[in-house]
Scaffold this motif. Sequence first.
Motif, short mmCIF file in Angstrom:
data_model
loop_
_atom_site.label_atom_id
_atom_site.label_comp_id
_atom_site.label_asym_id
_atom_site.label_seq_id
_atom_site.Cartn_x
_atom_site.Cartn_y
_atom_site.Cartn_z
N GLY A 1 0.93 -1.18 0.05
CA GLY A 1 0.06 -0.07 0.01
C GLY A 1 0.97 1.23 0.13
O GLY A 1 0.55 2.19 -0.64
N ALA A 2 1.90 1.19 0.68
CA ALA A 2 2.80 2.33 0.68
C ALA A 2 3.38 2.70 -0.53
O ALA A 2 3.69 3.70 -1.08
CB ALA A 2 3.90 2.10 2.01
N LEU A 3 3.85 1.77 -1.40
CA LEU A 3 4.70 1.61 -2.35
C LEU A 3 3.76 2.38 -3.47
O LEU A 3 4.24 3.13 -4.37
CB LEU A 3 4.92 0.18 -3.06
N GLU A 4 2.29 2.33 -3.45
CA GLU A 4 1.49 2.81 -4.30
C GLU A 4 1.64 4.47 -4.34
O GLU A 4 1.59 5.02 -5.38
CB GLU A 4 -0.07 2.65 -4.00
N ALA A 5 2.29 4.98 -3.41
CA ALA A 5 2.59 6.43 -3.39
C ALA A 5 3.89 6.84 -4.20
O ALA A 5 3.77 7.83 -4.50
CB ALA A 5 2.94 6.91 -1.86
N ALA A 6 4.25 5.65 -4.76
CA ALA A 6 5.49 6.19 -5.72
C ALA A 6 4.89 6.63 -6.75
O ALA A 6 5.69 7.25 -7.78
CB ALA A 6 6.47 5.18 -5.78
N ALA B 1 10.78 -6.44 -3.18
CA ALA B 1 10.82 -7.70 -4.31
C ALA B 1 9.46 -7.00 -5.14
O ALA B 1 9.63 -7.03 -6.35
CB ALA B 1 10.53 -8.81 -3.59
N VAL B 2 8.38 -6.79 -4.60
CA VAL B 2 7.22 -6.14 -5.17
C VAL B 2 7.61 -5.11 -6.02
O VAL B 2 7.29 -4.73 -7.32
CB VAL B 2 5.94 -6.00 -4.26
N PHE B 3 8.38 -4.00 -5.16
CA PHE B 3 8.78 -2.87 -5.66
C PHE B 3 9.59 -3.05 -6.88
O PHE B 3 9.43 -2.44 -8.02
CB PHE B 3 9.34 -1.88 -4.74
#
Lengths: 188, 188
Positions: free
Chosen positions: B85-90, B151-153
């Motif tokens: 969820g945090a990564l979506e902020a990228a 890894a998802v990132f």
Amino acid sequence: MGRWQPDAMGRLQRAALELYGEHGYDQTTVADIAERAGLTERTFFRYFADKREVLFAGSHVLEEKLLEALALTAPSAPPVDQVAGALEAADEFFIDRVYSRLRQEVISSHAELRERELIKLASLATAFADALRQRGVSEPSATLSAEAGVAVFKVAFERWIAKKEKRDFSTLVRDSLAELKAATTTGR
Amino acid sequence: MGRWQPDAMGRLQRAALELYGEHGYDQTTVADIAERAGLTERTFFRYFADKREVLFAGSHVLEEKLLEALALTAPSAPPVDQVAGALEAADEFFIDRVYSRLRQEVISSHAELRERELIKLASLATAFADALRQRGVSEPSATLSAEAGVAVFKVAFERWIAKKEKRDFSTLVRDSLAELKAATTTGR
């Protein structure tokens, strides 16, 4: 000098680790290591390219062993389980917890050694992903499974070298895999 | 010379990437980059420590943004979902696919830059694990979730810069997370 030295490689590794712990990695020379091991510098360089590689000498053999083990896991299992199954084969490498703990302490305290460790783990992840693709796992599943598997490896290894830990490495791999599965499915 | 230069930082980054692509990273000097950007070397060093850091200048800001975003995710969600969820902020950083693709090509072709990238990603994983622990996630779940999230990132980013890819980064994060979940649960 030219004589066969019983377990010269192991003696050099133990001598290096002792000296890194006593005087620091930067302060230790190849000459110091050879002297402590009762061997010559020439013998040192028969086994290792430099004082850094003393700490990473086994990693290529370990990677080969893990890839062989991956080929023996059930191809019908979830890809992450295939990688974790392969990791269990590291039991035969991870026997001396005290040596491994001291080695990790030296690595953790030097940026250059931490980088070498990261490169080694990235290489392992790439090799696992290649092997999974050859087994018919498609992308991005192969790369995600390989990276998640290497995360399991790191965590299981950290737990294995912890003081008072008695379980063997493969038990900690299975436990860490179960924890990863819980962390992807279970909130609170 | 002392005048304010509109978007000097962006001009230097684009000039550097052009030159790395045209002549190679090793062959390009800071003087070349400044000249191509129509700026002075002094201006270059106001923004970047060296020619390597031109490629990694945004990573600290990105990490801060992702940690802020993590704090806004539901603490009741599975820990890996919190990180994803945090990564979506990228999304707000990952806009120019062509720039990002060229940048990644330069990084991939140089061992020194690949190492810098690995260190950056390891730092991100450590920061995520710290943040998860502060939210009450215990070990080894926090470290496993952080590593799996990174890894998802990586995978979402590789897919995002692929030619012909049109989906935005956050869509690819959600998709890669779903792929990771399938790879931990589903065999064939």
